[in-house]
Motif scaffolding. Structure first.
Motif, PDB file in Angstrom:
ATOM      1  N   THR A 106       0.856  -1.182   0.000  1.00  9.70           N
ATOM      2  CA  THR A 106       0.000   0.000   0.000  1.00  9.70           C
ATOM      3  C   THR A 106       0.892   1.231   0.000  1.00  9.70           C
ATOM      4  N   PHE A 142       0.664  11.018  -9.679  1.00  4.55           N
ATOM      5  CA  PHE A 142      -0.415  10.114  -9.280  1.00  4.55           C
ATOM      6  C   PHE A 142      -0.043   9.385  -7.983  1.00  4.55           C
ATOM      7  N   MET A 143       1.166   8.838  -7.931  1.00  4.05           N
ATOM      8  CA  MET A 143       1.593   8.109  -6.732  1.00  4.05           C
ATOM      9  C   MET A 143       1.639   9.047  -5.521  1.00  4.05           C
ATOM     10  N   LYS A 145      -0.162  11.772  -5.083  1.00  2.22           N
ATOM     11  CA  LYS A 145      -1.553  12.086  -4.722  1.00  2.22           C
ATOM     12  C   LYS A 145      -2.173  10.919  -3.937  1.00  2.22           C
ATOM     13  N   MET A 146      -1.930   9.695  -4.388  1.00  2.00           N
ATOM     14  CA  MET A 146      -2.485   8.526  -3.696  1.00  2.00           C
ATOM     15  C   MET A 146      -1.829   8.360  -2.320  1.00  2.00           C
ATOM     16  N   THR A 149      -3.433  10.709   0.108  1.00  2.00           N
ATOM     17  CA  THR A 149      -4.834  10.443   0.418  1.00  2.00           C
ATOM     18  C   THR A 149      -4.943   9.933   1.855  1.00  2.00           C
ATOM     19  N   LYS A 152      -7.292   5.851   2.906  1.00  2.00           N
ATOM     20  CA  LYS A 152      -6.801   4.880   1.925  1.00  2.00           C
ATOM     21  C   LYS A 152      -7.934   3.965   1.428  1.00  2.00           C
ATOM     22  N   ILE A 155      -9.498   4.767  -1.988  1.00  2.00           N
ATOM     23  CA  ILE A 155      -8.794   4.505  -3.244  1.00  2.00           C
ATOM     24  C   ILE A 155      -9.555   3.407  -3.987  1.00  2.00           C
ATOM     25  N   THR A 156      -9.996   3.735  -5.177  1.00  3.05           N
ATOM     26  CA  THR A 156     -10.812   2.792  -5.953  1.00  3.05           C
ATOM     27  C   THR A 156      -9.982   1.603  -6.416  1.00  3.05           C
ATOM     28  N   ARG A 159      -7.738   2.604  -9.269  1.00  2.00           N
ATOM     29  CA  ARG A 159      -6.547   3.341  -8.824  1.00  2.00           C
ATOM     30  C   ARG A 159      -5.551   2.403  -8.146  1.00  2.00           C
ATOM     31  N   GLN A 160      -6.050   1.468  -7.346  1.00  5.25           N
ATOM     32  CA  GLN A 160      -5.144   0.501  -6.714  1.00  5.25           C
ATOM     33  C   GLN A 160      -4.471  -0.350  -7.786  1.00  5.25           C
ATOM     34  N   ILE A 163      -1.707   1.740  -9.137  1.00  3.55           N
ATOM     35  CA  ILE A 163      -0.606   1.751  -8.161  1.00  3.55           C
ATOM     36  C   ILE A 163       0.203   0.466  -8.293  1.00  3.55           C
TER      37      ILE A 163
END
Length: 184
Positions: A106, A142-143, A145-146, A149, A152, A155-156, A159-160, A163
């Protein structure tokens, strides 16, 4: 750190430095390399045993090196830049092992930090491809931003999946290339 360890560290650093005081001497050193001793059989230059992370530091004024030196001794130099580099190196090894063990990764502080993501970006780890319009900065942003977040769980799945794809196609190959020969 006991007085004997501290005395050993100070003496060894001063012996290989140009500066005559601890405060002068610690400014002369940079981290050159880091290896990992899974067996914990290595000892620091100060005498502390059972080191996991073995750093090589180099004196920029005279080229002298010290090895192995542990992260706790490097932290005694009281330099934010060295502390940050120690943290990044340790996280790289932890992330490498988690990926190799097939752990679910994660974007949490267990494996990542903002500074680690920036380090990976600066090292050119994020690859240009059709999914990021051939712009690696998109994957870095993107990484980041995630990672930032707070929830956690929000996170859809898509998106996962992205990642995971970035970790497996960009980060994992870099870690394998950089670290495979640095584990004793």
């Amino acid at each position: 750190m006991s007085n004997a360890y501290r005395t050993n560290l100070i003496q060894k650093v001063l012996d290989k430095s140009e500066g005559n005081t601890w405060n002068e001497a610690v400014q002369e050193w940079v981290i050159d390399d880091c290896e990992e001793d899974d067996s914990l059989e290595s000892s620091c230059i100060c005498g502390k045993e059972e080191l996991r992370y073995l750093f090589t530091i180099r004196n920029v004024k005279n080229g002298n090196t010290l090895f192995p030196i542990g992260s706790s001794c490097i932290k005694k130099f009281d330099r934010a830049d060295l502390n940050e580099e120690v943290s990044i190196q340790e996280k790289l090894f932890k992330l490498f092992h988690a990926i190799e063990d097939g752990s679910f990764i994660t974007l949490s502080s267990k494996f990542f930090s903002r500074k680690l993501l920036k380090y990976l970006y600066d090292e050119g780890v994020f690859q240009a491809n059709e999914y990021n319009n051939y712009n690696p900065e998109i994957d870095y942003e993107f990484m980041l931003k995630m990672f930032n977040t707070h929830d956690k769980d929000s996170i859809t799945r898509n998106r996962q999946g992205k990642i995971n794809a970035i970790i497996m196609t960009s980060i994992r190959p870099y870690l394998v290339e950089q670290l495979k020969n640095k584990i004793l």
